[in-house]
Design an enzyme around this catalytic site. Sequence first.
Site, PDB file in Angstrom:
ATOM      1  N   ARG A  92     -10.175  -0.607  15.915  1.00 22.68           N
ATOM      2  CA  ARG A  92     -10.384   0.164  14.932  1.00 22.68           C
ATOM      3  C   ARG A  92     -11.222  -0.452  13.892  1.00 22.68           C
ATOM      4  NH1 ARG A  92      -4.808   1.316  11.444  1.00 22.68           N
ATOM      5  NH2 ARG A  92      -5.104  -0.892  10.946  1.00 22.68           N
ATOM      6  N   TYR A 122      15.176  30.863   7.498  1.00 21.43           N
ATOM      7  CA  TYR A 122      13.916  31.494   8.026  1.00 21.43           C
ATOM      8  C   TYR A 122      13.666  31.396   9.423  1.00 21.43           C
ATOM      9  CZ  TYR A 122      11.949  30.683   3.240  1.00 21.43           C
ATOM     10  OH  TYR A 122      11.632  30.887   1.726  1.00 21.43           O
ATOM     11  N   LYS A 167       0.820  -1.166  -0.057  1.00 21.41           N
ATOM     12  CA  LYS A 167       0.080   0.090  -0.051  1.00 21.41           C
ATOM     13  C   LYS A 167       0.876   1.229  -0.053  1.00 21.41           C
ATOM     14  CE  LYS A 167      -0.403  -0.250   5.011  1.00 21.41           C
ATOM     15  NZ  LYS A 167      -1.338  -0.553   6.118  1.00 21.41           N
TER      16      LYS A 167
HETATM   17  C1  LIG Z   1      -0.461  -1.447   6.735  1.00 20.48           C
HETATM   18  C2  LIG Z   1      -1.048  -2.812   7.266  1.00 20.48           C
HETATM   19  C3  LIG Z   1      -0.171  -3.850   7.531  1.00 20.48           C
HETATM   20  C4  LIG Z   1       1.515  -3.694   7.568  1.00 20.48           C
HETATM   21  O1  LIG Z   1       2.023  -3.031   8.828  1.00 20.48           O
HETATM   22  P1  LIG Z   1       3.311  -2.719   9.244  1.00 20.48           P
HETATM   23  O2  LIG Z   1       3.426  -2.220  10.629  1.00 20.48           O
HETATM   24  O3  LIG Z   1       3.898  -1.653   8.106  1.00 20.48           O
HETATM   25  O4  LIG Z   1       4.026  -4.043   8.997  1.00 20.48           O
HETATM   26  C5  LIG Z   1      -0.492  -5.215   7.926  1.00 20.48           C
HETATM   27  N1  LIG Z   1      -1.809  -5.296   8.118  1.00 20.48           N
HETATM   28  C6  LIG Z   1      -2.683  -4.342   7.762  1.00 20.48           C
HETATM   29  C7  LIG Z   1      -4.177  -4.592   7.758  1.00 20.48           C
HETATM   30  C8  LIG Z   1      -2.175  -3.112   7.455  1.00 20.48           C
HETATM   31  O5  LIG Z   1      -3.437  -2.289   6.987  1.00 20.48           O
END
Ligand SMILES: *Cc1c(COP(=O)(O)O)cnc(C)c1O
Length: 362
Positions: free
Chosen positions: A135, A258, A35
């Site tokens: 969640r 800045y 993702k």
């Molecule tokens: C993003 C995600 C993961 C991976 O999590 P990491 O902490 O990056 O290993 C696994 N499962 C779900 C449902 C996620 O949304």
Amino acid sequence: MTRPLVADINLHALRHNFALIQALNPSGSTLAVLKADAYGHGALPAAQALADLAPAFAVASLEEAQALRQQGVNHPILLLEGFFSADELPIIAEQGYWLMIHSQWQIEALTAYQAQIQQPTTWTLWIKVDSGMHRLGFAPESLPDVLAQLQPLATQEILLASHCARADELDHPLTQQQINCMQELEHQTGLPVSLANSAASLAWPAARFAWQRPGIALYGMSPFTGPQPEADQLQPVMTLRSALIAIQDYPAGSQIGYGGRGVLPEGGRVGVVACGYGDGYPRQAVEGTPVLVNGQRCPLIGRVSMDMLMVNLSHLPQAQVGDEVELWGARLPAQEVARYCDTISYTLLTGLLPRVPRRYSE
Ligand SMILES: *Cc1c(COP(=O)(O)O)cnc(C)c1O
């Protein structure tokens, strides 16, 4: 390329990290979480590099899945939040995407769609259970009802999935409670289970179950704040590199950048690096955030600007314009830089903006 800023992506390290996690649970399977454009590394090159190692991939939306499919990735792809609206279902069915189902409205939409098309569809459904994160997901006690509702769907494969909220805290009791919850459900239903994100895979052997779902660890970042034997074998995949584009000596009392935040009470040398918040380098980086110049740590001085940031070179008199700078990566872990920016490595990696060219090596 004109501007010296580039993100070097080491695909060999990505493969190493995947193999390391898969080897933690040789009898189980591991999918690669791609993702957010593979956490800023480029989803397509990452998928291609892992194609012969990973049996499946996971993304957050149909758009992310379709982008991979349309570029020739034919692996099963799990949609981590399932579908957001029922009009996604025809494409999901056609492409055989795996679905995370987390809410009653999704069960109803799926059942209605299946009734309407009246032809068998092989749905692969990962039923999201809320084992303690609070969640997404069904309460564990509602699972029998959920499974009963899914019964009338045509051919299907069903798994139970859950997500760890605090697996990066090595002595927090919640992870064991989540493991216990999923073990119980596995026992009750006989269905395969997926619980582990990176932190759980690395540090909690009992969380590995049938399917591990690592994200950040694939990209070589440790989810832990301290040492951890498995995480310490990961190799950073991204190195964000640039160069010094100017060097200047300033007299005592000079204020740099800045708002004059950077102050040189005794004067000193300041180098300008081509990298700023317009590239995704966090503007909240504090004074003293480490930056590597020719492999040597230098402190950030002054505020990060859109296209540039400044480093104090007072202890590096030999530094020259054109010298190599590492913002994070192989020799300066992104999670360390993240601590100076009041954030985590995840946001540095996913926050790297499209204008930074990615350069891939095998
Ligand atoms: C993003 C995600 C993961 C991976 O999590 P990491 O902490 O990056 O290993 C696994 N499962 C779900 C449902 C996620 O949304």
